[in-house]
Design a protein around this motif. Sequence first.
Motif, PDB file in Angstrom:
ATOM      1  N   ARG A   1     -10.957 -38.996  -0.036  1.00 16.22           N
ATOM      2  CA  ARG A   1     -10.969 -37.708   0.654  1.00 16.22           C
ATOM      3  C   ARG A   1     -10.976 -36.553  -0.346  1.00 16.22           C
ATOM      4  N   LEU A   2     -10.247 -36.729  -1.463  1.00 16.47           N
ATOM      5  CA  LEU A   2     -10.117 -35.671  -2.460  1.00 16.47           C
ATOM      6  C   LEU A   2     -11.156 -35.759  -3.584  1.00 16.47           C
ATOM      7  N   GLY A   3     -12.019 -36.762  -3.540  1.00 20.64           N
ATOM      8  CA  GLY A   3     -13.049 -36.913  -4.566  1.00 20.64           C
ATOM      9  C   GLY A   3     -12.485 -37.226  -5.946  1.00 20.64           C
ATOM     10  N   GLN A   4     -11.535 -38.153  -6.026  1.00 27.83           N
ATOM     11  CA  GLN A   4     -10.858 -38.455  -7.290  1.00 27.83           C
ATOM     12  C   GLN A   4     -11.398 -39.694  -7.998  1.00 27.83           C
ATOM     13  N   GLU A   5     -12.671 -39.985  -7.839  1.00 28.96           N
ATOM     14  CA  GLU A   5     -13.247 -41.163  -8.480  1.00 28.96           C
ATOM     15  C   GLU A   5     -13.074 -41.117  -9.995  1.00 28.96           C
ATOM     16  N   LEU A   6     -13.325 -39.961 -10.599  1.00 28.66           N
ATOM     17  CA  LEU A   6     -13.213 -39.840 -12.046  1.00 28.66           C
ATOM     18  C   LEU A   6     -11.773 -40.033 -12.519  1.00 28.66           C
ATOM     19  N   GLU A   7     -10.800 -39.469 -11.787  1.00 30.06           N
ATOM     20  CA  GLU A   7      -9.394 -39.616 -12.172  1.00 30.06           C
ATOM     21  C   GLU A   7      -8.950 -41.079 -12.097  1.00 30.06           C
ATOM     22  N   VAL A   8      -9.397 -41.793 -11.057  1.00 29.02           N
ATOM     23  CA  VAL A   8      -9.045 -43.208 -10.920  1.00 29.02           C
ATOM     24  C   VAL A   8      -9.689 -44.007 -12.045  1.00 29.02           C
ATOM     25  N   ALA A   9     -10.929 -43.697 -12.395  1.00 30.57           N
ATOM     26  CA  ALA A   9     -11.613 -44.399 -13.481  1.00 30.57           C
ATOM     27  C   ALA A   9     -10.912 -44.154 -14.818  1.00 30.57           C
ATOM     28  N   GLN A  10     -10.463 -42.928 -15.051  1.00 32.96           N
ATOM     29  CA  GLN A  10      -9.734 -42.641 -16.286  1.00 32.96           C
ATOM     30  C   GLN A  10      -8.429 -43.425 -16.332  1.00 32.96           C
ATOM     31  N   TYR A  11      -7.742 -43.527 -15.191  1.00 32.68           N
ATOM     32  CA  TYR A  11      -6.513 -44.334 -15.124  1.00 32.68           C
ATOM     33  C   TYR A  11      -6.824 -45.791 -15.465  1.00 32.68           C
ATOM     34  N   VAL A  12      -7.885 -46.328 -14.873  1.00 31.50           N
ATOM     35  CA  VAL A  12      -8.265 -47.722 -15.117  1.00 31.50           C
ATOM     36  C   VAL A  12      -8.556 -47.941 -16.600  1.00 31.50           C
ATOM     37  N   ARG A  13      -9.330 -47.036 -17.190  1.00 31.52           N
ATOM     38  CA  ARG A  13      -9.687 -47.197 -18.612  1.00 31.52           C
ATOM     39  C   ARG A  13      -8.442 -47.178 -19.486  1.00 31.52           C
ATOM     40  N   ARG A  14      -7.540 -46.248 -19.250  1.00 30.46           N
ATOM     41  CA  ARG A  14      -6.308 -46.167 -20.047  1.00 30.46           C
ATOM     42  C   ARG A  14      -5.419 -47.387 -19.799  1.00 30.46           C
ATOM     43  N   LEU A  15      -5.361 -47.881 -18.561  1.00 33.06           N
ATOM     44  CA  LEU A  15      -4.552 -49.052 -18.249  1.00 33.06           C
ATOM     45  C   LEU A  15      -5.060 -50.273 -19.016  1.00 33.06           C
ATOM     46  N   VAL A  16      -6.369 -50.431 -19.100  1.00 35.22           N
ATOM     47  CA  VAL A  16      -6.944 -51.540 -19.865  1.00 35.22           C
ATOM     48  C   VAL A  16      -6.593 -51.396 -21.346  1.00 35.22           C
ATOM     49  N   GLU A  17      -6.594 -50.173 -21.856  1.00 35.38           N
ATOM     50  CA  GLU A  17      -6.202 -49.950 -23.252  1.00 35.38           C
ATOM     51  C   GLU A  17      -4.739 -50.323 -23.475  1.00 35.38           C
ATOM     52  N   VAL A  18      -3.868 -49.965 -22.527  1.00 35.71           N
ATOM     53  CA  VAL A  18      -2.438 -50.264 -22.638  1.00 35.71           C
ATOM     54  C   VAL A  18      -2.192 -51.765 -22.630  1.00 35.71           C
ATOM     55  N   GLU A  19      -3.034 -52.513 -21.953  1.00 35.25           N
ATOM     56  CA  GLU A  19      -2.868 -53.970 -21.886  1.00 35.25           C
ATOM     57  C   GLU A  19      -3.154 -54.648 -23.226  1.00 35.25           C
ATOM     58  N   GLN A  20      -3.795 -53.943 -24.136  1.00 37.45           N
ATOM     59  CA  GLN A  20      -4.150 -54.529 -25.436  1.00 37.45           C
ATOM     60  C   GLN A  20      -2.922 -54.582 -26.346  1.00 37.45           C
ATOM     61  N   PRO A  21      -2.808 -55.608 -27.165  1.00 37.37           N
ATOM     62  CA  PRO A  21      -1.686 -55.689 -28.106  1.00 37.37           C
ATOM     63  C   PRO A  21      -1.698 -54.483 -29.047  1.00 37.37           C
ATOM     64  N   GLY A  22      -0.526 -53.961 -29.308  1.00 41.57           N
ATOM     65  CA  GLY A  22      -0.395 -52.843 -30.242  1.00 41.57           C
ATOM     66  C   GLY A  22      -0.773 -51.491 -29.668  1.00 41.57           C
ATOM     67  N   ALA A  23      -0.841 -51.379 -28.356  1.00 48.80           N
ATOM     68  CA  ALA A  23      -1.184 -50.087 -27.751  1.00 48.80           C
ATOM     69  C   ALA A  23      -0.118 -49.053 -28.105  1.00 48.80           C
ATOM     70  N   ARG A  24      -0.555 -47.825 -28.349  1.00 47.24           N
ATOM     71  CA  ARG A  24       0.359 -46.751 -28.738  1.00 47.24           C
ATOM     72  C   ARG A  24       1.330 -46.425 -27.598  1.00 47.24           C
ATOM     73  N   ALA A  25       2.534 -46.031 -27.969  1.00 47.52           N
ATOM     74  CA  ALA A  25       3.574 -45.707 -26.985  1.00 47.52           C
ATOM     75  C   ALA A  25       3.172 -44.517 -26.119  1.00 47.52           C
ATOM     76  N   ASN A  26       2.507 -43.519 -26.725  1.00 53.40           N
ATOM     77  CA  ASN A  26       2.116 -42.353 -25.925  1.00 53.40           C
ATOM     78  C   ASN A  26       1.070 -42.722 -24.874  1.00 53.40           C
ATOM     79  N   LEU A  27       0.324 -43.777 -25.106  1.00 49.45           N
ATOM     80  CA  LEU A  27      -0.644 -44.239 -24.113  1.00 49.45           C
ATOM     81  C   LEU A  27       0.075 -44.832 -22.901  1.00 49.45           C
TER      82      LEU A  27
END
Length: 162
Positions: free
Chosen positions: A76-102
Amino acid sequence: MASGGARTRSGPPPDPNALRRDRKSDGEWTVLPAEGRAGEPPAWPLVDHDDSAWGVRELELWRTLWAKPQAVMWERLGQELEVAQYVRRLVEVEQPGARANLHTLVRQLGDALGLTIPGMHTHRWRIADGAAEPRQSSVRTPAPPARTSARDRFRVIDGSAG
């Protein structure tokens, strides 16, 4: 040094089941369907990573997230880009050694998208009665009435009938 004043998320979170419901600041709560959003997810809006394993994981999370109740509001709010950015960052966090700020960023993005309980409260979203809803009673049970007289209280103490 910063002085006092209102801060984001200061005070208790809003409660859709609060007894006092006449506050103008309380606003309306949006009830999201417990069964989630129906249909296919939107097209993936970001440039793909070179690593195919990342891309597979991103699309898996993308499909999962767009089936959640919150996805009704994202659409409804057109947040496709925000959800995609969340997904991309979440995949990065799943990697070993991901930075704490991530990790902090992923939590903040999850809050902003209403994926956490505090995030849902901030948006004033709640999930309809069903399996996906957090435990919340939609009807408050009133407290038993208090005894009305001293005589009634003495009956309880000594067991006399009057």
